[in-house]
Design a protein around this motif. Structure first.
Motif, mmCIF file in Angstrom:
data_model
loop_
_atom_site.group_PDB
_atom_site.id
_atom_site.type_symbol
_atom_site.label_atom_id
_atom_site.label_comp_id
_atom_site.label_asym_id
_atom_site.label_seq_id
_atom_site.Cartn_x
_atom_site.Cartn_y
_atom_site.Cartn_z
ATOM 1 N N CYS A 170 0.822 -1.216 0.000
ATOM 2 C CA CYS A 170 0.000 0.000 0.000
ATOM 3 C C CYS A 170 0.853 1.260 0.000
ATOM 4 N N GLY A 171 0.656 2.073 -1.010
ATOM 5 C CA GLY A 171 1.417 3.315 -1.134
ATOM 6 C C GLY A 171 1.365 3.829 -2.557
ATOM 7 N N GLU A 172 2.145 4.873 -2.788
ATOM 8 C CA GLU A 172 2.276 5.452 -4.129
ATOM 9 C C GLU A 172 3.676 5.167 -4.637
ATOM 10 N N TYR A 173 3.769 4.819 -5.918
ATOM 11 C CA TYR A 173 5.048 4.481 -6.536
ATOM 12 C C TYR A 173 5.225 5.300 -7.813
ATOM 13 N N SER A 174 6.485 5.641 -8.100
ATOM 14 C CA SER A 174 6.805 6.421 -9.295
ATOM 15 C C SER A 174 8.061 5.855 -9.952
ATOM 16 N N PHE A 204 9.804 1.016 -10.234
ATOM 17 C CA PHE A 204 9.165 2.046 -9.425
ATOM 18 C C PHE A 204 9.798 2.111 -8.042
ATOM 19 N N GLN A 205 9.788 3.312 -7.475
ATOM 20 C CA GLN A 205 10.194 3.527 -6.091
ATOM 21 C C GLN A 205 9.000 4.089 -5.319
ATOM 22 N N ARG A 206 8.818 3.630 -4.092
ATOM 23 C CA ARG A 206 7.719 4.140 -3.277
ATOM 24 C C ARG A 206 7.990 5.588 -2.910
ATOM 25 N N THR A 207 7.001 6.456 -3.134
ATOM 26 C CA THR A 207 7.114 7.866 -2.770
ATOM 27 C C THR A 207 6.287 8.184 -1.530
ATOM 28 N N GLN A 208 5.266 7.348 -1.260
ATOM 29 C CA GLN A 208 4.448 7.487 -0.047
ATOM 30 C C GLN A 208 4.032 6.095 0.405
ATOM 31 N N GLU A 225 11.385 -0.766 -0.738
ATOM 32 C CA GLU A 225 10.769 0.436 -1.307
ATOM 33 C C GLU A 225 10.575 0.335 -2.814
ATOM 34 N N SER A 226 10.946 -0.788 -3.424
ATOM 35 C CA SER A 226 10.917 -0.881 -4.883
ATOM 36 C C SER A 226 9.878 -1.874 -5.374
#
Length: 197
Positions: A14-18, A182-186, A155-156
Motif C-alpha cells: 500500500c502506497g504510491e510508486y513512481s 518504481f520507487q515508493r514515494t508514499q 521500497e521498490s
C-alpha cells in the motif's frame, strides 16, 4: 479479518510508486507513471484499489482495478482481479476518501482468467499470472494473452506486462526494454491499521 501473511504483504504494497528516474533516464522507452494502492475496508477483507496514471495526467487513470488478496492453502497469495463497471465515476479515488468509501461490490466486475499468484521469497514478493490463466486483453483491435509479473521488495516495485498473440505467441505489445522500475514515494500502510480487524 485477514491473516498475518496477507496483511504483511499489503502493508508493504500500500502506497504510491513512481518510475520518475527511469523515465528521465530513458524517455524513449518509459513513460513517467504513478501506481497507487489503497485499501477498501468497506469491501471483502484484502480488497485494494489500484490506480495507474501518467504523470502528465495524474487525475485521469488509464487503469483502475480492485484487487483482493487471499491466502491459499498452499501458502501462496491469490490476487483476484476486478475492473469497474463505470471507471470514470471513481477516477481519482485514491486521493478522495469519500469517493473510495462509496465503492461497493456491485460496482465491480470479476476479470475471469486474470488473477495473480504471489509467493514470498528471500528477496521479497514475486507475483505472476496464475498458472493456466488465459487473460485476454484487446489492444489495437486484436485479442492478446497477457503475460504479467511483478517483484515487490522494500521500497521498490518492478512490473512487466506484455501481450502475446494467442496462436503464434508473438509479442504484440509491452515493454521492449525490460521491467518498469518504481520507487515508493508514499506509504499508506497506516490505512490498513484498522481495516478488517
Amino acid at each position: 479479518m485477514i491473516n498475518p501473511n496477507v496483511r504483511r504483504f499489503l502493508n508493504l504494497l500500500c502506497g504510491e510508486y513512481s518510475n520518475q528516474q527511469q523515465a528521465f533516464d530513458n524517455p524513449p522507452f518509459y513513460a513517467h507513471i504513478f501506481l497507487r494502492y489503497r485499501p477498501l475496508p468497506q469491501l471483502t477483507p484484502g480488497s485494494i484499489l489500484l490506480e495507474q496514471t501518467y504523470a502528465v495526467a495524474p487525475d485521469t487513470p488509464y487503469r483502475l482495478r480492485m484487487i483482493r488478496a487471499e491466502e491459499q492453502p498452499s501458502g501462496a497469495i491469490k490476487l483476484w482481479n476486478h475492473t469497474f463497471r463505470d471507471p470514470s465515476r471513481f477516477a481519482g479515488a485514491t486521493f478522495h476518501p469519500d469517493l473510495r468509501q462509496s465503492i461497493q461490490a456491485t460496482d465491480l466486475i470479476n476479470l475471469e482468467q486474470c488473477h495473480y499468484q504471489v509467493l514470498e521469497q528471500e528477496d521479497g514478493y514475486h507475483g505472476a499470472m496464475e498458472p493456466g490463466c488465459q487473460c485476454i486483453v484487446r489492444r489495437n483491435g486484436k485479442d492478446t494473452v497477457l503475460v504479467s509479473s511483478f517483484h515487490l521488495q522494500g521500497e521498490s516495485l518492478q512490473t512487466l506486462d506484455r501481450g502475446h498473440d494467442p496462436i503464434t505467441n508473438e509479442r504484440c505489445w509491452g515493454s521492449v526494454a525490460g521491467p518498469f522500475r518504481f520507487q515508493r514515494t508514499q506509504s499508506w500502510s497506516a490505512d490498513l491499521a484498522s481495516a478488517w480487524m
